[in-house]
Design a protein around this motif. Structure first.
Motif, mmCIF file in Angstrom:
data_model
loop_
_atom_site.group_PDB
_atom_site.id
_atom_site.type_symbol
_atom_site.label_atom_id
_atom_site.label_comp_id
_atom_site.label_asym_id
_atom_site.label_seq_id
_atom_site.Cartn_x
_atom_site.Cartn_y
_atom_site.Cartn_z
ATOM 1 N N UNK A 1 0.897 -1.251 0.090
ATOM 2 C CA UNK A 1 0.188 0.519 0.104
ATOM 3 C C UNK A 1 0.745 1.551 0.003
ATOM 4 N N UNK A 2 1.698 1.306 0.885
ATOM 5 C CA UNK A 2 3.369 2.681 0.803
ATOM 6 C C UNK A 2 3.387 2.497 -0.419
ATOM 7 N N UNK A 3 3.984 1.177 -1.331
ATOM 8 C CA UNK A 3 5.075 1.196 -2.130
ATOM 9 C C UNK A 3 3.702 2.204 -3.609
ATOM 10 N N UNK A 4 2.595 1.235 -3.083
ATOM 11 C CA UNK A 4 1.242 2.263 -4.381
ATOM 12 C C UNK A 4 1.271 3.481 -4.326
ATOM 13 N N UNK A 5 0.944 3.651 -2.467
ATOM 14 C CA UNK A 5 0.675 5.921 -2.479
ATOM 15 C C UNK A 5 2.084 6.418 -3.065
ATOM 16 N N UNK A 6 3.472 5.560 -3.244
ATOM 17 C CA UNK A 6 5.177 6.848 -3.216
ATOM 18 C C UNK A 6 4.872 6.704 -4.854
ATOM 19 N N UNK A 7 4.087 5.736 -5.506
ATOM 20 C CA UNK A 7 3.786 5.246 -6.989
ATOM 21 C C UNK A 7 3.122 6.676 -7.327
ATOM 22 N N UNK A 8 2.023 6.658 -6.549
ATOM 23 C CA UNK A 8 0.626 7.489 -7.358
ATOM 24 C C UNK A 8 1.356 9.379 -6.997
ATOM 25 N N UNK A 9 1.726 9.532 -5.918
ATOM 26 C CA UNK A 9 2.402 10.856 -5.944
ATOM 27 C C UNK A 9 3.920 11.289 -7.143
ATOM 28 N N UNK A 10 4.408 10.436 -6.660
ATOM 29 C CA UNK A 10 5.322 10.305 -7.640
ATOM 30 C C UNK A 10 5.816 10.926 -9.090
ATOM 31 N N UNK A 11 3.848 10.361 -9.526
ATOM 32 C CA UNK A 11 3.609 10.338 -10.933
ATOM 33 C C UNK A 11 2.319 11.294 -11.134
ATOM 34 N N UNK A 12 2.029 12.514 -9.782
ATOM 35 C CA UNK A 12 1.247 13.370 -9.765
ATOM 36 C C UNK A 12 -0.399 12.984 -9.799
ATOM 37 N N UNK A 13 0.466 11.749 -8.871
ATOM 38 C CA UNK A 13 -0.723 11.363 -8.220
ATOM 39 C C UNK A 13 -1.434 11.776 -6.839
ATOM 40 N N UNK A 14 -2.343 11.474 -6.073
ATOM 41 C CA UNK A 14 -2.477 11.480 -4.820
ATOM 42 C C UNK A 14 -2.796 10.754 -4.239
ATOM 43 N N UNK A 15 -2.569 10.461 -2.910
ATOM 44 C CA UNK A 15 -2.308 9.386 -1.342
ATOM 45 C C UNK A 15 -2.419 9.948 -0.574
ATOM 46 N N UNK A 16 -3.202 9.614 0.551
ATOM 47 C CA UNK A 16 -3.195 9.707 1.692
ATOM 48 C C UNK A 16 -3.763 8.517 2.761
ATOM 49 N N UNK A 17 -1.882 8.165 2.932
ATOM 50 C CA UNK A 17 -2.146 7.005 4.231
ATOM 51 C C UNK A 17 -2.001 7.614 5.026
ATOM 52 N N UNK A 18 -3.232 6.835 6.279
ATOM 53 C CA UNK A 18 -2.100 7.146 8.123
ATOM 54 C C UNK A 18 -2.690 5.630 8.772
ATOM 55 N N UNK A 19 -2.223 5.851 10.034
ATOM 56 C CA UNK A 19 -1.966 5.068 10.392
ATOM 57 C C UNK A 19 -2.676 5.223 11.548
ATOM 58 N N UNK A 20 -3.802 4.079 11.761
ATOM 59 C CA UNK A 20 -4.986 4.446 12.584
ATOM 60 C C UNK A 20 -4.625 3.849 14.099
ATOM 61 N N UNK A 21 -5.375 5.037 15.086
ATOM 62 C CA UNK A 21 -4.723 4.593 16.250
ATOM 63 C C UNK A 21 -6.052 5.220 17.158
ATOM 64 N N UNK A 22 -5.854 4.179 18.449
ATOM 65 C CA UNK A 22 -6.236 4.126 19.752
ATOM 66 C C UNK A 22 -5.669 4.770 20.737
ATOM 67 N N UNK A 23 -5.913 5.956 21.125
ATOM 68 C CA UNK A 23 -4.511 6.727 22.378
ATOM 69 C C UNK A 23 -3.542 6.823 22.163
ATOM 70 N N UNK A 24 -2.232 5.763 22.152
ATOM 71 C CA UNK A 24 -1.127 5.174 21.596
ATOM 72 C C UNK A 24 -0.504 4.378 21.203
ATOM 73 N N UNK A 25 -1.501 3.307 20.678
ATOM 74 C CA UNK A 25 -1.342 2.246 20.293
ATOM 75 C C UNK A 25 -2.276 2.496 18.972
ATOM 76 N N UNK A 26 -1.510 1.702 17.799
ATOM 77 C CA UNK A 26 -1.643 2.004 16.467
ATOM 78 C C UNK A 26 -2.465 0.185 16.167
ATOM 79 N N UNK A 27 -3.517 0.729 15.459
ATOM 80 C CA UNK A 27 -4.004 -0.332 15.448
ATOM 81 C C UNK A 27 -4.940 -0.926 13.832
ATOM 82 N N UNK A 28 -4.470 -0.380 12.529
ATOM 83 C CA UNK A 28 -4.899 -0.309 11.506
ATOM 84 C C UNK A 28 -4.106 0.842 10.498
ATOM 85 N N UNK A 29 -4.483 0.598 9.196
ATOM 86 C CA UNK A 29 -3.870 0.906 8.528
ATOM 87 C C UNK A 29 -5.080 1.505 7.455
#
Length: 167
Positions: A35-63
């Motif tokens: 997913x992050x590689x796809x985001x990089x490819x998109x952004x470096x080729x003029x596209x948009x990608x908005x990746x986020x980590x999902x947190x519950x307080x200090x704990x990362x629970x998703x993407x």
């Protein structure tokens, strides 16, 4: 209440190595590395990608990650009607599923998209394999409806059902 945080140098490895889906879901969801590689490819080729980590307080629970498309040569092409936003990926860690994090993260992303951060559009798309019942239920619970279109090759069972949410 969950929080969406940008992927940074500080949380990148945790997102890549610690957020995993169940064995049964691996055929439906790409890894966070991909997913992050796809985001990089998109952004470096003029596209948009908005990746986020999902947190519950200090704990990362998703993407979760979304994109914006306004030209056919970008990340999306027909049958998607452009311009549009697209929920590109959602992955809640296998140890955190069933706690409502997916619905909360999607709700936050939908709220953000409604501010039109990358451009104006009147719809959000997403897609999922028809055997991925949890994803189908999750998106339907937030108002996404099937468009009748698919993305991929039905004969090879390598396709996804396209759904949309009008905004």
């Amino acid at each position: 209440m969950i929080e969406l945080r940008k992927i940074t140098h500080e949380n990148l490895c945790e997102c890549i190595y610690n957020i995993e889906t169940t064995e049964e879901q691996k055929e439906f969801v790409d890894s966070n590395v991909e997913s992050l590689a796809e985001a990089f490819a998109s952004v470096t080729n003029g596209g948009f990608a908005t990746p986020y980590a999902v947190y519950d307080n200090a704990t990362m629970v998703g993407f979760i990650m979304y994109t914006f498309a306004d030209k056919p040569e970008g990340d999306l092409s027909p049958p998607y009607q452009l311009p549009c936003y697209y929920i590109w990926r959602i992955l809640i860690d296998k140890n955190q599923q069933g706690k409502g994090y997916g619905k909360q993260a999607l709700t936050k992303v939908i709220e953000e998209i409604k501010t039109m951060p990358h451009g104006k559009a009147d719809r959000i798309y997403t897609s999922y394999h028809p055997d991925n019942i949890p994803s189908k239920s999750l998106f339907a619970s937030l108002g996404f409806v099937e468009t009748g279109e698919i993305d991929g090759n039905r004969e090879e069972d390598d396709y996804e059902v396209i759904t949309k949410l009008d905004i």
